[in-house]
Design a protein around this motif. Structure first.
Motif, PDB file in Angstrom:
ATOM      1  N   TRP A  60      44.064  42.675  47.540  1.00 27.53           N
ATOM      2  CA  TRP A  60      43.901  41.421  47.255  1.00 27.53           C
ATOM      3  C   TRP A  60      43.648  42.242  45.399  1.00 27.53           C
ATOM      4  CZ3 TRP A  60      45.136  38.105  49.721  1.00 27.53           C
ATOM      5  CH2 TRP A  60      44.893  37.858  51.350  1.00 27.53           C
ATOM      6  N   VAL A  61      43.814  43.448  45.003  1.00 30.36           N
ATOM      7  CA  VAL A  61      44.414  43.649  43.259  1.00 30.36           C
ATOM      8  C   VAL A  61      45.795  44.351  43.054  1.00 30.36           C
ATOM      9  CG1 VAL A  61      41.802  44.189  43.417  1.00 30.36           C
ATOM     10  CG2 VAL A  61      42.953  46.577  43.992  1.00 30.36           C
ATOM     11  N   SER A  62      45.619  43.175  41.561  1.00 30.12           N
ATOM     12  CA  SER A  62      46.857  43.696  41.563  1.00 30.12           C
ATOM     13  C   SER A  62      47.344  45.081  40.083  1.00 30.12           C
ATOM     14  CB  SER A  62      47.403  42.406  40.594  1.00 30.12           C
ATOM     15  OG  SER A  62      47.006  42.164  39.952  1.00 30.12           O
ATOM     16  N   GLY A 167      38.241  40.286  36.969  1.00 35.21           N
ATOM     17  CA  GLY A 167      38.874  41.599  37.303  1.00 35.21           C
ATOM     18  C   GLY A 167      37.361  41.556  37.758  1.00 35.21           C
ATOM     19  N   ASP A 168      37.438  41.794  39.575  1.00 38.04           N
ATOM     20  CA  ASP A 168      35.774  42.354  40.576  1.00 38.04           C
ATOM     21  C   ASP A 168      36.685  43.021  41.451  1.00 38.04           C
ATOM     22  OD1 ASP A 168      36.794  39.531  41.311  1.00 38.04           O
ATOM     23  OD2 ASP A 168      35.060  39.233  41.642  1.00 38.04           O
ATOM     24  N   TYR A 169      35.202  43.518  41.975  1.00 36.10           N
ATOM     25  CA  TYR A 169      35.723  44.322  43.641  1.00 36.10           C
ATOM     26  C   TYR A 169      34.753  44.666  43.945  1.00 36.10           C
ATOM     27  CZ  TYR A 169      36.237  49.329  41.388  1.00 36.10           C
ATOM     28  OH  TYR A 169      35.868  50.072  41.378  1.00 36.10           O
ATOM     29  N   LEU A 170      34.951  45.008  44.613  1.00 39.89           N
ATOM     30  CA  LEU A 170      33.299  44.837  46.231  1.00 39.89           C
ATOM     31  C   LEU A 170      33.413  46.160  46.832  1.00 39.89           C
ATOM     32  CD1 LEU A 170      30.182  44.699  45.076  1.00 39.89           C
ATOM     33  CD2 LEU A 170      30.274  43.010  47.376  1.00 39.89           C
ATOM     34  N   PRO A 203      40.858  32.765  35.653  1.00 42.06           N
ATOM     35  CA  PRO A 203      40.880  33.925  36.328  1.00 42.06           C
ATOM     36  C   PRO A 203      42.797  33.790  37.664  1.00 42.06           C
ATOM     37  CG  PRO A 203      39.052  33.049  36.948  1.00 42.06           C
ATOM     38  CD  PRO A 203      39.140  32.707  36.355  1.00 42.06           C
ATOM     39  N   SER A 204      42.715  35.357  37.840  1.00 42.09           N
ATOM     40  CA  SER A 204      43.938  35.047  38.721  1.00 42.09           C
ATOM     41  C   SER A 204      43.331  35.177  40.337  1.00 42.09           C
ATOM     42  CB  SER A 204      45.508  34.917  38.699  1.00 42.09           C
ATOM     43  OG  SER A 204      45.487  36.665  37.778  1.00 42.09           O
ATOM     44  N   VAL A 205      43.977  34.585  41.814  1.00 45.19           N
ATOM     45  CA  VAL A 205      43.798  35.575  42.320  1.00 45.19           C
ATOM     46  C   VAL A 205      44.754  35.254  44.309  1.00 45.19           C
ATOM     47  CG1 VAL A 205      41.936  35.161  45.062  1.00 45.19           C
ATOM     48  CG2 VAL A 205      41.446  34.162  42.856  1.00 45.19           C
ATOM     49  N   PHE A 206      45.043  36.172  44.229  1.00 49.23           N
ATOM     50  CA  PHE A 206      46.264  35.663  44.635  1.00 49.23           C
ATOM     51  C   PHE A 206      45.985  35.138  46.270  1.00 49.23           C
ATOM     52  CE2 PHE A 206      47.175  39.852  44.055  1.00 49.23           C
ATOM     53  CZ  PHE A 206      48.811  40.271  43.504  1.00 49.23           C
ATOM     54  N   GLU A 207      46.342  34.569  46.876  1.00 52.59           N
ATOM     55  CA  GLU A 207      46.993  33.540  47.904  1.00 52.59           C
ATOM     56  C   GLU A 207      46.662  34.018  49.459  1.00 52.59           C
ATOM     57  OE1 GLU A 207      49.915  29.743  49.635  1.00 52.59           O
ATOM     58  OE2 GLU A 207      50.901  31.569  49.125  1.00 52.59           O
ATOM     59  N   GLY A 210      40.771  33.818  50.087  1.00 51.19           N
ATOM     60  CA  GLY A 210      39.486  32.689  50.466  1.00 51.19           C
ATOM     61  C   GLY A 210      38.679  33.222  49.899  1.00 51.19           C
ATOM     62  N   GLY A 211      38.221  34.594  50.065  1.00 43.48           N
ATOM     63  CA  GLY A 211      36.964  34.783  49.811  1.00 43.48           C
ATOM     64  C   GLY A 211      36.752  34.813  48.109  1.00 43.48           C
ATOM     65  N   SER A 212      38.138  35.342  47.772  1.00 50.63           N
ATOM     66  CA  SER A 212      37.700  35.329  45.864  1.00 50.63           C
ATOM     67  C   SER A 212      37.297  33.877  45.802  1.00 50.63           C
ATOM     68  CB  SER A 212      38.930  36.094  45.277  1.00 50.63           C
ATOM     69  OG  SER A 212      38.491  36.514  43.808  1.00 50.63           O
ATOM     70  N   ILE A 213      38.421  33.164  45.567  1.00 50.90           N
ATOM     71  CA  ILE A 213      38.008  31.958  44.854  1.00 50.90           C
ATOM     72  C   ILE A 213      36.960  30.903  45.681  1.00 50.90           C
ATOM     73  CG2 ILE A 213      39.096  29.487  45.343  1.00 50.90           C
ATOM     74  CD1 ILE A 213      41.442  30.875  46.432  1.00 50.90           C
TER      75      ILE A 213
END
Ligand SMILES: CC(C)(COP(=O)(O)OP(=O)(O)OC[C@H]1O[C@@H](n2cnc3c(N)ncnc32)[C@H](O)[C@@H]1OP(=O)(O)O)[C@@H](O)C(=O)NCCC(=O)NCCS
Length: 256
Positions: A60-62, A167-170, A203-207, A210-213
């Motif tokens: 999910w990260v670019s 930008g975020d991740y866990l 923020p942009s989120v890949f299609e 759903g969790g990030s949105i």
């Protein structure tokens, strides 16, 4: 073993201060009081490597490279730590000059690393949440892309018209517990809105993410735009090379 937990809490603006290191941190509200947001720490490089090589994250990260090596983590931590240290020094300096004045408006946030406090006083690195000027991945035309990036980057610190991105991740073991929702809410309220004068974030989120949105929606963001097949992503592990669709979310401060 020496504990690296904050010995006691001093306060500087919204930040608590680790008495041993003098570094600022924010603590999440209940039920996540055992989680803090701090400046990046070089010793977390192996943890970032582990997380970035997990398909539940790299899918999910670019921006981060794949596969992700220690040198990537070390270089990224050095850069973000230098930025955090610089803005923290700037704030402390302004406070010496104007001890009774309000905290200075700045262009960066001194904290972004998410850490969990363990019972023995040590910390586990959980992830990261950073805010930057927008990268306009949705603007396909190269000339127009360069123009809007340049225009946004040229705006001075505190300019209400700057467009931002997140930008975020866990760590996967900690996903789905409400942590990133609380991290973003805390950073917005404590620092991004009052001390960076942030008024518009996209923020942009890949299609499919759903969790990030949902995390953004829970913090007041709405879907702003969907750009189909706009980002070329190289093959990563089991995920093939493809053109991905981006959703751009938006949060705007209400006019007061
Ligand atoms: C996206 C990410 C940062 C979210 O952090 P988190 O702490 O797990 O998020 P939270 O637990 O605060 O909230 C997740 C919400 O999404 C919901 N959700 C999870 N998967 C979902 C899906 N596939 N579709 C819709 N909603 C989903 C959860 O139910 C929860 O909402 P709720 O509280 O209304 O039930 C984290 O999962 C992550 O690091 N993912 C991998 C990297 C990534 O995607 N980064 C963002 C790039 S834009």
């Amino acid at each position: 073993m020496l504990s690296d937990a904050p010995a006691q809490s001093l306060q500087f603006g919204p930040f608590l201060i680790n008495e041993r290191t003098g570094e600022p941190y924010l603590r999440l509200p209940a039920p996540h009081e055992n989680i803090i947001i701090t400046a990046p720490r070089l010793q977390d490089a192996p943890h970032i490597c582990e997380i970035m090589n997990d398909p539940r994250v790299y899918r999910w990260v670019s921006s981060p490279p794949f596969p992700y090596f220690m040198e990537h983590a070390t270089s990224w931590l050095s850069q973000t730590k230098a930025e955090a240290d610089a803005v923290w020094t700037e704030l402390k300096q302004a406070n010496v000059e104007y001890p009774n004045g309000p905290l200075k408006i700045v262009g960066k946030c001194p904290v972004r690393s998410i850490l969990e406090e363990n019972a023995d006083g040590s910390y586990t690195f959980l992830g990261d949440c950073g805010i930057d000027r927008h990268r306009y991945e949705d603007v396909i035309d190269a000339e127009e892309h360069a123009r809007v990036v340049q225009e946004n980057n040229a705006r001075p610190v505190g300019d209400l018209n700057i467009i931002w991105t997140i930008g975020d991740y866990l760590r996967p073991s900690h996903q789905g517990k409400g942590i990133m929702t609380a991290v973003i809410g805390t950073l917005m309220k404590a620092w991004w809105i009052p001390r960076m004068k942030i008024r518009c974030v996209r923020p942009s989120v890949f299609e499919g993410n759903g969790g990030s949105i949902r995390v953004f929606e829970k913090n007041g963001f709405v879907l702003w735009k969907t750009v189909r097949d706009c980002m070329h992503v190289m093959a990563k592990g089991e995920f093939p090379e493809e053109l991905r669709t981006l959703h751009l979310l938006e949060w705007q401060a209400r006019a007061s």
